[in-house]
Design a protein around this motif. Structure first.
Motif, PDB file in Angstrom:
ATOM      1  N   GLY A   1      11.771  -2.756  -0.966  1.00 45.48           N
ATOM      2  CA  GLY A   1      11.999  -3.687  -2.505  1.00 45.48           C
ATOM      3  C   GLY A   1      10.825  -3.838  -3.633  1.00 45.48           C
ATOM      4  N   GLN A   2       9.588  -3.322  -3.184  1.00 45.91           N
ATOM      5  CA  GLN A   2       9.004  -3.341  -3.693  1.00 45.91           C
ATOM      6  C   GLN A   2       8.900  -1.639  -4.363  1.00 45.91           C
ATOM      7  N   ALA A   3       8.909  -0.526  -4.498  1.00 43.63           N
ATOM      8  CA  ALA A   3       8.222   0.523  -4.718  1.00 43.63           C
ATOM      9  C   ALA A   3       9.322   0.776  -6.227  1.00 43.63           C
ATOM     10  N   TRP A   4      10.163   0.441  -6.712  1.00 46.24           N
ATOM     11  CA  TRP A   4      11.044   1.404  -7.630  1.00 46.24           C
ATOM     12  C   TRP A   4      10.777   1.227  -8.847  1.00 46.24           C
ATOM     13  N   ASN A   5       9.703  -0.255  -9.378  1.00 45.08           N
ATOM     14  CA  ASN A   5      10.155  -0.647 -10.374  1.00 45.08           C
ATOM     15  C   ASN A   5       8.628  -0.409 -11.005  1.00 45.08           C
ATOM     16  N   MET A   6       7.712   0.084  -9.700  1.00 47.00           N
ATOM     17  CA  MET A   6       6.268  -0.109 -10.255  1.00 47.00           C
ATOM     18  C   MET A   6       6.167   1.799 -10.423  1.00 47.00           C
ATOM     19  N   THR A   7       7.113   2.828  -9.821  1.00 42.38           N
ATOM     20  CA  THR A   7       7.361   3.815 -10.292  1.00 42.38           C
ATOM     21  C   THR A   7       8.286   3.595 -11.360  1.00 42.38           C
ATOM     22  N   PHE A   8       8.653   2.865 -11.690  1.00 41.33           N
ATOM     23  CA  PHE A   8       9.335   3.535 -12.897  1.00 41.33           C
ATOM     24  C   PHE A   8       7.886   2.711 -14.227  1.00 41.33           C
ATOM     25  N   SER A   9       7.494   1.957 -14.190  1.00 41.25           N
ATOM     26  CA  SER A   9       6.209   1.766 -15.562  1.00 41.25           C
ATOM     27  C   SER A   9       5.113   2.660 -15.356  1.00 41.25           C
ATOM     28  N   PHE A  10       4.944   3.254 -13.635  1.00 41.39           N
ATOM     29  CA  PHE A  10       3.116   4.258 -14.250  1.00 41.39           C
ATOM     30  C   PHE A  10       4.432   5.712 -14.286  1.00 41.39           C
ATOM     31  N   TYR A  11       5.597   6.244 -14.209  1.00 35.46           N
ATOM     32  CA  TYR A  11       6.219   7.034 -14.872  1.00 35.46           C
ATOM     33  C   TYR A  11       6.072   6.888 -16.524  1.00 35.46           C
TER      34      TYR A  11
ATOM     35  N   GLU B   1      -5.154   8.598 -17.354  1.00 36.94           N
ATOM     36  CA  GLU B   1      -3.770   8.587 -16.806  1.00 36.94           C
ATOM     37  C   GLU B   1      -3.358   7.056 -16.441  1.00 36.94           C
ATOM     38  N   VAL B   2      -3.995   6.774 -15.069  1.00 33.47           N
ATOM     39  CA  VAL B   2      -4.551   6.227 -14.331  1.00 33.47           C
ATOM     40  C   VAL B   2      -4.663   4.037 -15.658  1.00 33.47           C
ATOM     41  N   PRO B   3      -6.153   5.002 -16.111  1.00 28.17           N
ATOM     42  CA  PRO B   3      -6.069   3.464 -16.957  1.00 28.17           C
ATOM     43  C   PRO B   3      -5.257   3.190 -17.734  1.00 28.17           C
ATOM     44  N   PHE B   4      -5.122   4.300 -19.101  1.00 23.72           N
ATOM     45  CA  PHE B   4      -3.431   3.682 -19.467  1.00 23.72           C
ATOM     46  C   PHE B   4      -3.079   2.941 -18.564  1.00 23.72           C
ATOM     47  N   SER B   5      -2.187   3.786 -17.131  1.00 25.43           N
ATOM     48  CA  SER B   5      -1.504   2.799 -17.371  1.00 25.43           C
ATOM     49  C   SER B   5      -1.283   1.184 -16.433  1.00 25.43           C
ATOM     50  N   ILE B   6      -2.484   1.232 -15.807  1.00 22.12           N
ATOM     51  CA  ILE B   6      -3.184   0.046 -15.460  1.00 22.12           C
ATOM     52  C   ILE B   6      -2.717  -1.688 -15.484  1.00 22.12           C
ATOM     53  N   ILE B   7      -2.058  -2.099 -16.828  1.00 21.99           N
ATOM     54  CA  ILE B   7      -1.731  -3.328 -17.293  1.00 21.99           C
ATOM     55  C   ILE B   7      -0.609  -3.341 -17.237  1.00 21.99           C
ATOM     56  N   GLY B   8       0.429  -2.361 -16.433  1.00 25.85           N
ATOM     57  CA  GLY B   8       1.806  -2.274 -16.970  1.00 25.85           C
ATOM     58  C   GLY B   8       2.086  -2.324 -14.761  1.00 25.85           C
ATOM     59  N   LEU B   9       0.866  -1.332 -14.449  1.00 28.02           N
ATOM     60  CA  LEU B   9       1.207  -1.541 -13.149  1.00 28.02           C
ATOM     61  C   LEU B   9       0.252  -2.916 -12.314  1.00 28.02           C
ATOM     62  N   VAL B  10      -0.199  -3.150 -13.372  1.00 30.55           N
ATOM     63  CA  VAL B  10      -0.209  -4.321 -12.298  1.00 30.55           C
ATOM     64  C   VAL B  10       0.383  -5.866 -12.572  1.00 30.55           C
ATOM     65  N   TRP B  11       1.190  -5.951 -13.280  1.00 28.76           N
ATOM     66  CA  TRP B  11       1.802  -6.649 -13.779  1.00 28.76           C
ATOM     67  C   TRP B  11       3.369  -6.746 -12.579  1.00 28.76           C
ATOM     68  N   ASN B  12       3.796  -5.066 -13.257  1.00 29.44           N
ATOM     69  CA  ASN B  12       4.692  -4.654 -12.004  1.00 29.44           C
ATOM     70  C   ASN B  12       4.380  -5.140 -10.390  1.00 29.44           C
TER      71      ASN B  12
ATOM     72  N   ILE C   1       0.599  -1.183   0.158  1.00 29.83           N
ATOM     73  CA  ILE C   1       0.117   0.055  -0.088  1.00 29.83           C
ATOM     74  C   ILE C   1       0.788   1.191   0.416  1.00 29.83           C
ATOM     75  N   LEU C   2       1.929   1.215   0.494  1.00 26.26           N
ATOM     76  CA  LEU C   2       2.847   2.408   1.350  1.00 26.26           C
ATOM     77  C   LEU C   2       3.599   2.825  -0.369  1.00 26.26           C
ATOM     78  N   SER C   3       4.335   1.369  -1.176  1.00 27.63           N
ATOM     79  CA  SER C   3       4.486   1.320  -2.486  1.00 27.63           C
ATOM     80  C   SER C   3       3.730   2.209  -3.825  1.00 27.63           C
ATOM     81  N   LEU C   4       2.714   1.522  -3.243  1.00 23.38           N
ATOM     82  CA  LEU C   4       1.459   1.729  -5.034  1.00 23.38           C
ATOM     83  C   LEU C   4       1.004   3.208  -4.390  1.00 23.38           C
ATOM     84  N   ILE C   5       0.813   4.145  -3.315  1.00 26.12           N
ATOM     85  CA  ILE C   5       1.288   5.834  -2.768  1.00 26.12           C
ATOM     86  C   ILE C   5       2.126   6.254  -3.658  1.00 26.12           C
TER      87      ILE C   5
END
Length: 572
Positions: A137-147, A176-187, A69-73
């Protein structure tokens, strides 16, 4: 594919030097609590009694959930600002590169000792420390994907949002969030798996010669491995696999099926993914009641509040001038510069304590670790690209392999490593080779999950067009598949590289059966320094790792990202 140039490739310059100096200062602040602070143990003993496994698993899942949850925020806030503010982007993206390369152990002194000082009479500080360390150990790849998803938004969609007069918040939630959802879910799935990978290091570790531990499945597995208790280790891994399967079927599978509706396409696929759990939830009267009577009204109120707040903020930005805000901003900047100069000077003094022998260990350590990272990346690319494309483009294959891959990716390699280490020590070149395998086991999933996300995001229209024109075989890969998955593959490779360096701390320095096995490498150097409380060595090891990772990002990944944004955007 439509060419659209969005950014200019930047070279290493004065700004990068400032960033490195700032990171050195921050790292000094991170390890300085351990230089002067008193280190005490948590006073908790971790039992290998298998009757404790259910409670240990629940506690670990709770920590993982809090960290996610912290990583997602963090992802949504940091990724949004970096993508929309050009001035901030110049600093935030290099900082993100550095953060993903800083090993979990390098955060230990500040996080653990600082929070223990805040909560001296209980284990709240240690619990919070574990959650924050898992977060790293969780946040960075999610952030890269969304960015990166925001950066490659099709121009047509941006123009449409402008025509409809959407404000920043509406643009964020509707585009922006809908467009990034697929990558964000898998990350997110990859981040969850990465959390399992570092769980053993986060729930039980040694700092300045003292043991810290929290009851959980990670500490259970590490205790069993340290004692050479094969029975407890086997039961622990079995319990972990069971939890991973349940989480995959009850949560991740429904989420991936739900995310499929966010694909940008005009033609719907004939093989829509399905989830038994999601179907049951959609048919549930209770869920429908909760959504209509509680969740939707609450979400609507929050949405209206944010809408009004964004409008007021926009109006205020248009009318504000220089005044008190301008003065406060400069005072804040001066204070930050003063703090960085002070801590940077102290970091320099700390590095001067290193002996000639310790300085001499740095270069060979970097060389060996760098070669292992390259080897792991090449091996990962060979199999993850074809398998990821097959899963992402074929729903039948996805239904079979996705649960298996999710389970295998989530099993922490650190739990299995002690079991196979004996074989490698006796037969296949020792830890020098085995460490490559552990890096591979821990980071190949970053590439695979991003490739799957990229393949799933290919519009059905393009697939149908390729089939109509008889584009098959290598030609199909060259014209359709590789250009479409390239942005996602790039994100996967960047995060996998950072993950490899991060994984080196547990792959080059292993405790098993009451003895320590290590090899030459930067990860081993950092692990040894953390365990012995050698803070000058820890600081220089972490700094060098950051410099290497950011150097590679600047010379290779940055140019490929520019190519991705210029050439490989799907425009409607």
């Amino acid at each position: 594919m439509k060419v659209e140039k969005t950014i200019v490739n930047r070279k290493f310059g004065f700004l990068d030097i400032i960033i490195f100096l700032a990171i050195a200062s921050v790292l000094y602040l991170a390890i300085s609590p351990g230089i002067r602070g008193n280190v005490s143990t948590s006073g908790i003993q971790v039992s290998t009694d298998i009757r404790n496994l259910p409670m240990y698993v629940l506690k670990s899942v709770g920590r993982m959930t809090a960290a996610y949850i912290l990583s997602l925020i963090f992802t949504l806030v940091y990724g949004y600002i970096a993508a929309h503010n050009e001035k901030a982007e110049k600093i935030m993206v290099p900082v993100l590169d550095i953060l993903q390369s800083i090993p979990v152990l390098s955060f230990l002194p500040a996080v653990v000792l600082g929070l223990i000082a805040v909560f001296p009479n209980n284990n709240v500080g240690l619990e919070l420390s574990c959650i924050i360390l898992i977060f790293t150990g969780q946040a960075w790849n999610m952030t890269f994907s969304f960015y990166h998803s925001i950066k490659i938004l099709p121009k047509d969609l941006k123009e449409a949002s402008s025509v409809f007069g959407l404000n920043k918040w509406q643009n964020f939630k509707k585009l922006e969030v809908p467009f990034s959802i697929i990558g964000l879910v898998w990350n997110s799935m990859m981040s969850w798996a990465g959390g399992w990978f570092f769980l053993m290091a986060c729930e039980m570790f040694t700092l300045k010669g003292k043991d810290f531990r929290l009851p959980g499945i990670g500490s259970f597995l590490q205790t069993a491995a340290s004692q050479g208790n094969t029975r407890a280790l086997t039961w622990g891994i079995a319990a972990l696999i069971l939890v991973i399967v349940l989480l995959d079927q009850l949560f991740w599978k429904p989420v991936t099926v739900w995310a499929d509706k966010f694909k940008i396409e005009l033609t719907e696929s004939n093989e829509a993914p399905r989830s038994f759990v999601l179907t049951l939830l959609r048919r549930s009267v209770i869920i429908e009641f909760l959504l209509e009577k509680i969740f939707e009204p609450f979400a609507e109120k929050i949405n209206n509040f944010i809408d009004k707040f964004v409008v007021k903020l926009s109006n205020r930005e248009e009318t504000k001038g220089k005044g008190i805000g301008f003065t406060v901003k400069w005072i804040f900047r001066i204070l930050i510069c003063g703090l960085l100069l002070y801590s940077g000077f102290n970091a320099f003094k700390l590095l001067m304590q290193l002996s000639k022998d310790e300085w001499g260990r740095i270069l060979p350590a970097v060389g060996y670790s760098f070669l292992r990272v390259i080897a792991a990346q090449i091996i990962a690319l060979i199999w993850t690209v074809p398998v990821g494309v097959a899963i992402g483009m074929n729903k039948k294959i996805a239904n079979i392999l996705q649960p298996i891959i999710q389970v295998v990716a989530s099993i922490p390699a650190t739990a299995l490593f002690p079991v196979i280490l004996v074989f490698f020590m006796n037969e296949l070149g020792g830890l020098n080779v085995a460490s490559v395998l552990l890096m591979l086991m821990g980071t190949q999933w970053y590439i695979l999950f991003n490739v799957i996300a990229g393949a799933m995001a290919i519009p059905e229209d393009l697939k149908a067009a390729a089939k109509t024109f008889g584009v098959t075989g290598w030609k199909k890969w060259k014209i359709l598949i590789l250009p479409s998955i390239f942005p996602y593959l790039l994100t996967g490779m960047v995060t996998a590289t950072g993950g490899c360096w991060n994984a080196s701390i547990v792959s080059e320095y292993v405790n098993f059966g009451g003895r320590t096995v290590s090899t030459i490498g930067l990860g081993a150097l950092i692990s040894e320094a953390t365990e012995k409380g050698n803070y000058p060595l820890l600081l220089i090891g972490t700094l060098v790792m950051c410099i290497v990772v950011v150097g590679v990002n600047k010379t290779l990944w940055k140019r490929l990202y520019t190519l991705s944004e210029e050439k490989f955007k799907i425009e409607l």
